[in-house]
Motif scaffolding. Structure first.
Motif, short mmCIF file in Angstrom:
data_model
loop_
_atom_site.label_atom_id
_atom_site.label_comp_id
_atom_site.label_asym_id
_atom_site.label_seq_id
_atom_site.Cartn_x
_atom_site.Cartn_y
_atom_site.Cartn_z
N GLU A 175 0.52 -10.64 12.47
CA GLU A 175 0.94 -11.91 11.42
C GLU A 175 0.83 -10.99 10.27
O GLU A 175 1.34 -11.30 9.25
CB GLU A 175 -0.35 -12.66 10.82
N LYS A 176 -0.30 -9.64 10.05
CA LYS A 176 0.13 -8.97 9.29
C LYS A 176 0.00 -7.62 9.41
O LYS A 176 1.81 -8.16 9.77
CB LYS A 176 -1.39 -8.75 8.99
N ALA A 177 0.73 -6.47 8.91
CA ALA A 177 1.39 -5.34 8.56
C ALA A 177 0.79 -3.73 8.34
O ALA A 177 -0.53 -4.24 7.85
CB ALA A 177 2.55 -5.67 7.13
N VAL A 178 0.64 -2.96 9.02
CA VAL A 178 -0.02 -1.47 9.37
C VAL A 178 1.26 -0.55 8.73
O VAL A 178 2.48 -0.32 8.80
CB VAL A 178 0.02 -1.31 11.14
N ILE A 179 0.81 -0.33 7.52
CA ILE A 179 1.63 0.43 6.21
C ILE A 179 0.71 1.80 7.14
O ILE A 179 -0.41 2.21 6.62
CB ILE A 179 1.52 0.38 5.03
N SER A 180 1.40 2.97 7.38
CA SER A 180 0.86 4.11 7.66
C SER A 180 0.87 5.34 7.09
O SER A 180 1.09 4.70 5.55
CB SER A 180 2.46 5.28 8.80
N ASP A 181 0.26 6.30 6.85
CA ASP A 181 0.31 7.00 5.25
C ASP A 181 1.67 7.85 4.79
O ASP A 181 1.49 8.02 4.05
CB ASP A 181 -1.31 8.18 5.80
N GLU A 182 2.47 7.61 6.44
CA GLU A 182 2.97 8.70 6.00
C GLU A 182 5.01 6.89 5.58
O GLU A 182 5.44 7.68 4.12
CB GLU A 182 4.52 8.66 7.78
N GLN A 183 4.45 6.49 5.51
CA GLN A 183 4.61 5.14 4.62
C GLN A 183 4.74 5.21 3.32
O GLN A 183 5.04 5.23 2.31
CB GLN A 183 5.00 3.61 5.11
N LEU A 184 3.54 5.54 3.14
CA LEU A 184 2.92 4.92 1.50
C LEU A 184 3.58 6.43 0.94
O LEU A 184 3.77 6.46 -0.35
CB LEU A 184 1.49 5.31 1.80
N ALA A 185 4.09 7.58 1.31
CA ALA A 185 4.12 8.43 0.72
C ALA A 185 5.52 8.76 0.22
O ALA A 185 5.58 9.29 -0.69
CB ALA A 185 3.58 10.44 1.84
N PHE A 186 6.45 7.58 1.43
CA PHE A 186 7.83 7.85 1.06
C PHE A 186 7.40 6.52 -0.22
O PHE A 186 8.38 7.19 -0.29
CB PHE A 186 7.97 6.74 2.56
N ILE A 187 6.87 5.99 -0.37
CA ILE A 187 6.92 4.69 -0.66
C ILE A 187 6.92 5.38 -2.09
O ILE A 187 7.69 5.62 -2.76
CB ILE A 187 5.78 3.88 -0.97
N ASP A 188 5.77 6.51 -2.53
CA ASP A 188 5.41 6.88 -3.12
C ASP A 188 6.47 8.49 -4.40
O ASP A 188 6.51 8.28 -4.90
CB ASP A 188 3.87 7.59 -3.65
N SER A 189 6.95 8.88 -3.02
CA SER A 189 8.15 9.49 -3.10
C SER A 189 9.07 8.71 -3.64
O SER A 189 9.76 8.87 -4.76
CB SER A 189 8.46 9.98 -2.29
N GLU A 190 9.45 8.17 -3.15
CA GLU A 190 10.76 6.55 -3.94
C GLU A 190 10.57 6.24 -5.36
O GLU A 190 11.37 6.67 -5.61
CB GLU A 190 11.14 6.12 -2.61
#
Length: 320
Positions: A175-190
């Protein structure tokens, strides 16, 4: 071989459930789309970008879901000013099976909005039976729509100079989601690259303790990475987090203000393909359209299946 087998297994399960869903959905009857109140922008001449956002279309091969989406797309195409993009914030299909997606792609192909950038996010229904196979289906189709190579469940795309950052689970979750450190860094950068211009972060699941959670659904949030995602959003200005998943309809809890001074908000999108459980407006066929101007962003809730705005649910946000 494995992908083919997984696809066949999902199709069999989907066919069994389709028989059940068909009997239940037929009782709802057809919904009549009115063309008497077409979408009209606040100031079409000065609108920089506009898009439509649906969530939870839950497509399946019944008499009902394709009819709903056909109505919704026709209403979008009937707008007085053409839209620039279209978003589905997850749970595109009920079972994540190929035939249901094919119905969605065919309906989009027969619409004008389907010829514009179409951005798809994965929802729990899209990926929970065979994560890798089903994620690849969505990524492949999104790559076709946007003309870019997408090899992760998250990506960024610009429309008229405005960023859309689409999130997706990096691992299997039911049901939920796993957000990796890589994805978090991507969101921050974008978001940093947006330079303070309005940016739209699309994720199927809502952040924890928003939109009536946990009262409306004890386990209905993004998951363990929710606070980390929110922390990234809060570093920036003029950020709009759009989620679905809750089937909450449209009501006073559809909007969450994270930081009014910086312009950070969360907008809960109602379910389009299923009845909603809460709210003043709880019917099927609901979504939101968004207009972006030099000094403001306007969200308007609408019944796209029937062709009418939902009175009292237009939000105007000043750009900070």
């Amino acid at each position: 071989m494995i992908s083919s087998l997984l696809g066949s297994m999902i199709a069999v399960i989907s066919n069994i459930l389709t028989i059940i869903f068909t009997f239940t959905s037929l009782f709802g009857g057809a919904i009549q789309l009115s063309t008497e109140n077409p979408i009209e922008f606040v100031d079409a001449d000065n609108c920089n970008m506009a898009f439509v956002a649906f969530a939870d279309t839950h497509m399946r091969d019944t008499a009902f879901q394709p009819h709903l989406l056909e109505n919704g797309l026709a209403d979008i195409d009937n707008a007085k000013t053409p839209f620039d993009a279209f978003v589905i914030a997850g749970d595109i299909s009920e079972m994540g099976d190929g035939p249901s997606y094919d119905i969605t792609w065919d309906l989009l192909a027969n619409s004008e909005i389907g010829k514009k950038p179409v951005m798809l996010a994965t929802g729990n229904h899209d990926i929970r039976l065979a994560y890798e196979y089903q994620t690849e289906l969505i990524m492949g189709k999104t790559s076709e729509y946007l003309g870019i190579e997408i090899d992760k469940p998250y990506y960024s795309y610009e429309v008229n100079g405005y960023k859309f950052i689409v999130m997706g689970s990096d691992e299997w979750q039911f049901e939920k989601a796993v957000i990796s450190d890589e994805q978090l860094a991507f969101i921050d950068s974008e978001l940093a690259a947006a330079n303070g211009k309005p940016a739209f972060v699309i994720c199927h699941q809502p952040l924890a303790n928003t939109h009536g959670l946990p009262e409306v659904w004890k386990n209905g949030d993004l998951g363990a990475d929710s606070e980390a995602v929110k922390a990234v959003l809060m570093k920036h200005k003029n950020v709009f987090y759009l989620n679905g998943h809750l089937h909450d309809g449209v009501y006073e809890k559809s909007l969450e203000v994270f930081d009014a001074e910086k312009g950070v908000y969360s907008i809960n999108l109602p379910a389009f393909g299923k009845d909603n459980d809460y709210g003043k407006f709880a019917q099927t066929g609901l979504g939101t359209y968004v207009e972006v101007y030099d000094d403001s962003v306007i969200f308007t809730a609408r019944d796209f299946a029937r062709g009418e705005n939902l009175e009292g649910y237009t939000y105007t946000f000043d750009i900070k």
